[in-house]
Design an enzyme around this catalytic site. Structure first.
Site, mmCIF file in Angstrom:
data_model
loop_
_atom_site.group_PDB
_atom_site.id
_atom_site.type_symbol
_atom_site.label_atom_id
_atom_site.label_comp_id
_atom_site.label_asym_id
_atom_site.label_seq_id
_atom_site.Cartn_x
_atom_site.Cartn_y
_atom_site.Cartn_z
ATOM 1 N N THR A 35 0.819 -1.221 0.000
ATOM 2 C CA THR A 35 0.000 0.000 0.000
ATOM 3 C C THR A 35 0.852 1.270 0.000
ATOM 4 O OG1 THR A 35 -1.446 1.301 1.457
ATOM 5 C CG2 THR A 35 -0.133 -0.373 2.519
ATOM 6 N N ASP A 36 0.285 2.347 -0.541
ATOM 7 C CA ASP A 36 0.973 3.649 -0.495
ATOM 8 C C ASP A 36 1.087 4.162 0.938
ATOM 9 O OD1 ASP A 36 -1.718 4.282 -0.062
ATOM 10 O OD2 ASP A 36 -1.803 5.872 -1.576
ATOM 11 N N GLU A 37 0.291 3.580 1.858
ATOM 12 C CA GLU A 37 0.287 4.092 3.235
ATOM 13 C C GLU A 37 1.623 3.872 3.941
ATOM 14 O OE1 GLU A 37 -3.352 3.459 5.432
ATOM 15 O OE2 GLU A 37 -4.474 3.192 3.580
ATOM 16 N N TYR B 232 -1.557 -0.406 11.105
ATOM 17 C CA TYR B 232 -1.757 -1.098 9.820
ATOM 18 C C TYR B 232 -0.590 -0.830 8.869
ATOM 19 C CZ TYR B 232 -3.231 -1.574 4.947
ATOM 20 O OH TYR B 232 -3.262 -1.872 3.602
ATOM 21 N N SER B 233 -0.319 0.451 8.609
ATOM 22 C CA SER B 233 0.714 0.749 7.605
ATOM 23 C C SER B 233 2.099 0.326 8.098
ATOM 24 C CB SER B 233 0.685 2.222 7.205
ATOM 25 O OG SER B 233 0.772 3.063 8.321
ATOM 26 N N SER C 228 2.691 -2.346 9.935
ATOM 27 C CA SER C 228 2.809 -3.796 9.728
ATOM 28 C C SER C 228 3.002 -4.109 8.240
ATOM 29 C CB SER C 228 1.586 -4.532 10.293
ATOM 30 O OG SER C 228 0.410 -4.194 9.576
ATOM 31 N N LYS C 229 2.385 -3.316 7.358
ATOM 32 C CA LYS C 229 2.610 -3.522 5.920
ATOM 33 C C LYS C 229 4.048 -3.131 5.553
ATOM 34 C CE LYS C 229 0.100 -4.612 3.025
ATOM 35 N NZ LYS C 229 -0.324 -5.935 2.468
ATOM 36 N N PRO D 189 -20.688 8.982 8.860
ATOM 37 C CA PRO D 189 -19.684 9.554 9.773
ATOM 38 C C PRO D 189 -18.420 10.015 9.043
ATOM 39 C CG PRO D 189 -19.643 7.147 9.878
ATOM 40 C CD PRO D 189 -20.722 7.510 8.911
ATOM 41 N N TYR E 285 -14.823 11.738 9.369
ATOM 42 C CA TYR E 285 -13.819 11.998 10.407
ATOM 43 C C TYR E 285 -13.249 13.415 10.279
ATOM 44 C CZ TYR E 285 -13.585 6.841 10.796
ATOM 45 O OH TYR E 285 -13.870 5.507 10.954
ATOM 46 N N HIS F 171 -4.539 10.378 11.969
ATOM 47 C CA HIS F 171 -5.126 10.347 10.619
ATOM 48 C C HIS F 171 -4.205 10.969 9.563
ATOM 49 C CE1 HIS F 171 -9.212 11.047 8.369
ATOM 50 N NE2 HIS F 171 -8.351 10.315 7.679
HETATM 51 P P1 NAD Z 1 -9.636 -7.322 2.661
HETATM 52 O O1 NAD Z 1 -9.576 -7.033 4.117
HETATM 53 O O2 NAD Z 1 -10.913 -7.087 1.923
HETATM 54 O O3 NAD Z 1 -9.236 -8.856 2.404
HETATM 55 C C1 NAD Z 1 -8.192 -9.483 3.079
HETATM 56 C C2 NAD Z 1 -8.346 -10.988 2.885
HETATM 57 O O4 NAD Z 1 -7.234 -11.626 3.538
HETATM 58 C C3 NAD Z 1 -9.630 -11.550 3.501
HETATM 59 O O5 NAD Z 1 -10.257 -12.438 2.595
HETATM 60 C C4 NAD Z 1 -9.131 -12.299 4.745
HETATM 61 O O6 NAD Z 1 -9.940 -13.410 5.099
HETATM 62 C C5 NAD Z 1 -7.744 -12.721 4.290
HETATM 63 N N1 NAD Z 1 -6.822 -12.964 5.428
HETATM 64 C C6 NAD Z 1 -6.627 -12.154 6.508
HETATM 65 N N2 NAD Z 1 -5.742 -12.723 7.348
HETATM 66 C C7 NAD Z 1 -5.361 -13.900 6.786
HETATM 67 C C8 NAD Z 1 -4.461 -14.924 7.163
HETATM 68 N N3 NAD Z 1 -3.775 -14.873 8.313
HETATM 69 N N4 NAD Z 1 -4.297 -16.002 6.344
HETATM 70 C C9 NAD Z 1 -4.988 -16.078 5.174
HETATM 71 N N5 NAD Z 1 -5.876 -15.145 4.780
HETATM 72 C C10 NAD Z 1 -6.053 -14.068 5.565
HETATM 73 O O7 NAD Z 1 -8.431 -6.496 2.016
HETATM 74 P P2 NAD Z 1 -8.310 -5.803 0.589
HETATM 75 O O8 NAD Z 1 -8.824 -4.419 0.690
HETATM 76 O O9 NAD Z 1 -8.826 -6.713 -0.459
HETATM 77 O O10 NAD Z 1 -6.717 -5.715 0.469
HETATM 78 C C11 NAD Z 1 -5.963 -6.796 -0.063
HETATM 79 C C12 NAD Z 1 -4.488 -6.436 -0.007
HETATM 80 O O11 NAD Z 1 -4.243 -5.241 -0.733
HETATM 81 C C13 NAD Z 1 -3.964 -6.190 1.407
HETATM 82 O O12 NAD Z 1 -2.674 -6.747 1.494
HETATM 83 C C14 NAD Z 1 -3.922 -4.673 1.516
HETATM 84 O O13 NAD Z 1 -2.918 -4.269 2.422
HETATM 85 C C15 NAD Z 1 -3.596 -4.289 0.089
HETATM 86 N N6 NAD Z 1 -4.062 -2.966 -0.335
HETATM 87 C C16 NAD Z 1 -5.372 -2.611 -0.156
HETATM 88 C C17 NAD Z 1 -5.814 -1.366 -0.609
HETATM 89 C C18 NAD Z 1 -7.257 -0.949 -0.478
HETATM 90 O O14 NAD Z 1 -7.588 0.198 -0.791
HETATM 91 N N7 NAD Z 1 -8.176 -1.809 -0.069
HETATM 92 C C19 NAD Z 1 -4.897 -0.493 -1.217
HETATM 93 C C20 NAD Z 1 -3.567 -0.901 -1.383
HETATM 94 C C21 NAD Z 1 -3.167 -2.147 -0.942
HETATM 95 P P1 TYD Z 2 -10.576 4.051 4.672
HETATM 96 O O1 TYD Z 2 -11.567 3.614 3.642
HETATM 97 O O2 TYD Z 2 -10.629 3.444 6.031
HETATM 98 O O3 TYD Z 2 -9.139 3.875 4.003
HETATM 99 P P2 TYD Z 2 -7.663 4.371 4.540
HETATM 100 O O4 TYD Z 2 -7.806 4.842 5.929
HETATM 101 O O5 TYD Z 2 -6.872 3.106 4.440
HETATM 102 O O6 TYD Z 2 -7.241 5.428 3.589
HETATM 103 O O7 TYD Z 2 -10.704 5.617 4.840
HETATM 104 C C1 TYD Z 2 -10.565 6.504 3.732
HETATM 105 C C2 TYD Z 2 -10.668 7.924 4.256
HETATM 106 O O8 TYD Z 2 -11.982 8.149 4.756
HETATM 107 C C3 TYD Z 2 -9.730 8.205 5.419
HETATM 108 O O9 TYD Z 2 -9.261 9.551 5.316
HETATM 109 C C4 TYD Z 2 -10.620 8.063 6.640
HETATM 110 C C5 TYD Z 2 -11.973 8.515 6.146
HETATM 111 N N1 TYD Z 2 -13.151 7.868 6.778
HETATM 112 C C6 TYD Z 2 -14.186 8.660 7.300
HETATM 113 O O10 TYD Z 2 -14.151 9.900 7.258
HETATM 114 N N2 TYD Z 2 -15.254 8.025 7.866
HETATM 115 C C7 TYD Z 2 -15.333 6.655 7.944
HETATM 116 O O11 TYD Z 2 -16.337 6.127 8.492
HETATM 117 C C8 TYD Z 2 -14.282 5.865 7.380
HETATM 118 C C9 TYD Z 2 -14.322 4.363 7.448
HETATM 119 C C10 TYD Z 2 -13.207 6.525 6.800
#
Ligand code: NAD
Ligand code: TYD
Length: 340
Positions: A125-127, A150-151, A153-154, A205, A207, A276
């Site tokens: 992730t970019d985070e 989160y970020s 641990s990534k 909601p 933030y 945040h």
């Molecule tokens: P998500 O939370 O929707 O899905 C995560 C999946 O991983 C789930 O199906 C969960 O059951 C599985 N999982 C969790 N712990 C596990 C474990 N210990 N063993 C096996 N499976 C496990 O997440 P997402 O939004 O689809 O993100 C997927 C990946 O992309 C992540 O690595 C996240 O960091 C990365 N990512 C997400 C975004 C975003 O905007 N959602 C952006 C950039 C990168």
């Molecule tokens: P989110 O979807 O949790 O992604 P990330 O924090 O990984 O970027 O949140 C996106 C943005 O929206 C972030 O600035 C936090 C804000 N946010 C709210 O304002 N209200 C909410 O209920 C949630 C879940 C996020």
């Protein structure tokens, strides 16, 4: 044709990626997922009878289980998406984030290396780059400065992937993408949460002051980038992926309300998220120049399409919200699978 192990394939991006691989490539796919609260096999209902698709329920941090899965399925390629992914949950309790994102990634790297995996794509992730001021963008050389559990641990997992390449010459690549949106996103993240709440007439909601900026990317654009990196990326490299769509949260929320014909009185400003990050923005010139990738979807059009998907697929998110989706694995797969 290769056998590809996708971790986290029952999640949001993973399920979209599995669907893309089966539709656009000839590979066979093993979806390995622990089915945490975020894993939902209903996301892949439409492909589960495809003979090139298999599902294994397992935890990436469970080394004996990983050894069994690799010995049985012998994947040539691993695309690693499994993670704990929600910042707010990591603020409440970081332990699962460390176990899955850090330890789980190391276990997967070790077992994949022992089994001679030829390519390992780590989806990050970019985070991990931290937060930007009003100007500038993250490039692949921006120093890592994660701010949330989160970020962090990534970032830890990214460094372990880097170490596997440098120490063991393990053929790994890292991708770092901005905020995704689209079908099958768990309704705890901003866009699906706001759509579902608006449809139910609940408060939205926002933030803090709502002025935080994210660089939004439609999920299939991200999945296409991952597939390209998997096929043509260079070992040991990092590729940033972004949507060229920086928007303030408030703009996103107002657009959703407008698309649904609801009033702004539903917006409720709430206490800000601790720590945040203010702004994310991705410079994706590297992947564009090397691999010819660019985001295809324009934000306003793809957001309207996403809103329409949640309107049309109300039973999907209602079953998530009620918890009913948790029974799907047992009823659909119960007793028929090993490794559960
Ligand atoms: P998500 O939370 O929707 O899905 C995560 C999946 O991983 C789930 O199906 C969960 O059951 C599985 N999982 C969790 N712990 C596990 C474990 N210990 N063993 C096996 N499976 C496990 O997440 P997402 O939004 O689809 O993100 C997927 C990946 O992309 C992540 O690595 C996240 O960091 C990365 N990512 C997400 C975004 C975003 O905007 N959602 C952006 C950039 C990168
Ligand atoms: P989110 O979807 O949790 O992604 P990330 O924090 O990984 O970027 O949140 C996106 C943005 O929206 C972030 O600035 C936090 C804000 N946010 C709210 O304002 N209200 C909410 O209920 C949630 C879940 C996020």
């Amino acid at each position: 044709m290769s056998k590809i192990l996708v971790t986290g394939g029952a999640g949001f991006i993973g399920s979209n990626f599995v669907r893309l691989l089966l539709a656009q490539r000839r590979h066979s796919v093993v979806n390995l997922d622990k089915l945490t609260y975020a894993g939902n096999l209903e996301n892949l209902k439409d492909v589960e009878s495809d003979p090139r698709y298999a599902f294994v329920k397992a935890d990436i941090a469970d080394r004996p289980a990983m050894e069994r899965v690799f010995a049985e399925h012998r994947p040539e390629v691993v695309v690693h998406l499994a993670a704990e992914s929600h910042v707010d949950r990591s603020v409440l309790d970081a332990s699962a984030f460390v176990l899955t994102n850090v330890l789980g990634t190391q276990v997967l790297l070790d077992v994949a290396r022992q089994h001679g995996v030829q390519r390992f794509v780590h989806v990050s992730t970019d985070e991990v780059y931290g937060s930007l001021g009003a100007t500038g963008k993250f490039s692949e050389t921006t120093p890592l400065a994660p701010n949330s559990p989160y970020s962090s641990s990534k970032a830890g997992s990214d460094l372990l992937v880097r170490a596997a390449f440098h120490t063991h010459h393990f053929p790994a690549i890292i991708t770092r993408c901005s905020n995704n949106y689209g079908p099958y996103q768990f309704p705890e993240k901003l866009i699906p949460l706001m759509i579902a709440n608006a449809l139910e007439g609940k408060k939205l909601p926002v933030y803090g002051d709502g002025r935080n900026v994210r660089d939004w990317i439609y999920v299939t654009d991200h999945c296409e980038a991952i597939a390209l990196v998997m096929e043509k990326g260079r070992d040991g490299e990092v590729y940033n992926i972004g949507g060229d769509a920086e928007r303030e949260n408030l703009h996103v929320v107002r657009t959703i309300l407008k698309l649904l014909g609801r009033g702004e009185d539903l917006i409720q400003y709430v206490k800000d998220r601790p720590g945040h990050d203010r702004r994310y923005a991705i410079d994706h010139t590297k992947i564009a120049g090397e691999l010819g990738w660019r985001p295809r979807h324009d934000f306003e059009t793809a957001l309207a399409r996403t809103v329409e998907w949640y309107v049309q697929n109300r039973p999907w998110w209602e079953r998530v919200r009620s918890g009913a989706y948790r029974t799907y694995y047992e009823t659909q797969y119960g007793g028929r699978l090993k490794g559960g």
